[in-house]
Scaffold this motif. Structure first.
Motif, short mmCIF file in Angstrom:
data_model
loop_
_atom_site.label_atom_id
_atom_site.label_comp_id
_atom_site.label_asym_id
_atom_site.label_seq_id
_atom_site.Cartn_x
_atom_site.Cartn_y
_atom_site.Cartn_z
N LEU A 256 0.82 -1.20 0.00
CA LEU A 256 0.00 0.00 0.00
C LEU A 256 0.86 1.25 0.00
CD1 LEU A 256 -2.52 -0.97 2.83
CD2 LEU A 256 -2.80 -1.31 0.36
N SER A 257 0.47 2.24 -0.77
CA SER A 257 1.02 3.58 -0.65
C SER A 257 0.00 4.38 0.14
CB SER A 257 1.25 4.21 -2.02
OG SER A 257 2.25 3.51 -2.71
N ILE A 258 0.46 4.97 1.23
CA ILE A 258 -0.44 5.66 2.16
C ILE A 258 0.13 7.03 2.50
CG2 ILE A 258 -1.39 5.60 4.51
CD1 ILE A 258 -1.36 2.58 4.36
N ASP A 259 -0.72 8.03 2.53
CA ASP A 259 -0.30 9.36 2.96
C ASP A 259 -0.21 9.33 4.49
OD1 ASP A 259 0.39 12.02 2.99
OD2 ASP A 259 -1.65 12.75 2.67
N GLY A 260 1.00 9.20 5.01
CA GLY A 260 1.20 9.09 6.45
C GLY A 260 1.43 7.65 6.88
N ALA A 261 2.35 6.96 6.22
CA ALA A 261 2.57 5.54 6.49
C ALA A 261 2.99 5.28 7.94
CB ALA A 261 3.61 4.96 5.53
N SER A 262 3.81 6.15 8.53
CA SER A 262 4.21 5.95 9.94
C SER A 262 3.00 5.99 10.86
CB SER A 262 5.22 7.02 10.38
OG SER A 262 6.46 6.79 9.79
N ASP A 263 2.11 6.95 10.63
CA ASP A 263 0.89 7.04 11.43
C ASP A 263 -0.01 5.83 11.18
OD1 ASP A 263 1.72 9.46 12.52
OD2 ASP A 263 0.56 10.66 11.08
N ALA A 264 -0.04 5.37 9.93
CA ALA A 264 -0.86 4.19 9.60
C ALA A 264 -0.36 2.96 10.34
CB ALA A 264 -0.87 3.95 8.09
N ILE A 265 0.95 2.80 10.46
CA ILE A 265 1.49 1.66 11.21
C ILE A 265 0.98 1.70 12.65
CG2 ILE A 265 3.59 0.63 12.19
CD1 ILE A 265 5.01 1.45 9.56
N ALA A 266 1.07 2.86 13.28
CA ALA A 266 0.59 2.98 14.66
C ALA A 266 -0.90 2.67 14.74
CB ALA A 266 0.89 4.39 15.19
N PHE A 267 -1.66 3.15 13.76
CA PHE A 267 -3.10 2.88 13.74
C PHE A 267 -3.35 1.38 13.56
CE2 PHE A 267 -7.17 2.23 11.70
CZ PHE A 267 -8.00 2.89 12.58
N TYR A 268 -2.64 0.73 12.64
CA TYR A 268 -2.84 -0.69 12.40
C TYR A 268 -2.44 -1.54 13.60
CZ TYR A 268 -3.70 0.61 7.53
OH TYR A 268 -4.21 1.17 6.38
N GLN A 269 -1.48 -1.06 14.37
CA GLN A 269 -1.14 -1.76 15.61
C GLN A 269 -2.32 -1.73 16.57
OE1 GLN A 269 2.47 0.47 16.39
NE2 GLN A 269 3.74 -1.29 15.86
N GLN A 270 -2.95 -0.57 16.67
CA GLN A 270 -4.10 -0.42 17.57
C GLN A 270 -5.34 -1.13 17.04
OE1 GLN A 270 -5.18 3.67 18.23
NE2 GLN A 270 -6.65 3.16 19.82
#
Length: 131
Positions: free
Chosen positions: A14-28
């Motif tokens: 996936l290409s995501i605008d804000g991949a670092s934030d997406a990782i944190a979100f996907y962890q949660q």
């Protein structure tokens, strides 16, 4: 990239605008486990590898200067086949996913629903109903 992704033959990227934030979100939201992170320019992620429900998921930020401009997610969903759909569903909704199709028993017998995460990615959560 020196990731050791499962050799399943297919890994969503996936290409995501804000991949670092997406990782944190996907962890949660989905219990993601971060396996690798390769920063690029300006703090953006050139490449990341997470694992969700035992499967690899790769992602990066958009890089317009290198031919990867932001585009909206479309035409796919990430399907999670799980043992307890309600548990996964409740965690994802509590984290901030939007319900697109309520979780319920469907005509084909599975418990199934669809969500959208804050990054525009559609997720399906399903559980095979015990016979």
């Amino acid at each position: 990239m020196n990731d050791t992704a499962a050799s399943s033959g297919l890994t969503p990227y996936l290409s995501i605008d804000g991949a670092s934030d997406a990782i944190a979100f996907y962890q949660q939201a989905f219990g993601a486990i971060e396996r690798a992170r390769h920063p690029g320019e300006s703090g953006k992620l050139m490449h990341a590898h997470v694992e969700i429900n035992g499967a690899p998921l790769f992602m990066s930020d958009f890089f317009p200067d290198h031919g990867y401009p932001p585009v909206a997610a479309q035409g796919f969903n990430l399907h999670l086949q799980v043992d307890s759909a309600q548990t996964w569903w409740d965690r994802a909704v509590a984290a901030g996913c939007t319900v697109l199709m309520p979780l319920k028993e469907e005509f084909w017998g599975d418990i199934y629903g669809q969500l959208r995460d804050p990054y525009g990615i559609r997720w399906a959560i399903a559980q095979t109903k015990a016979a």
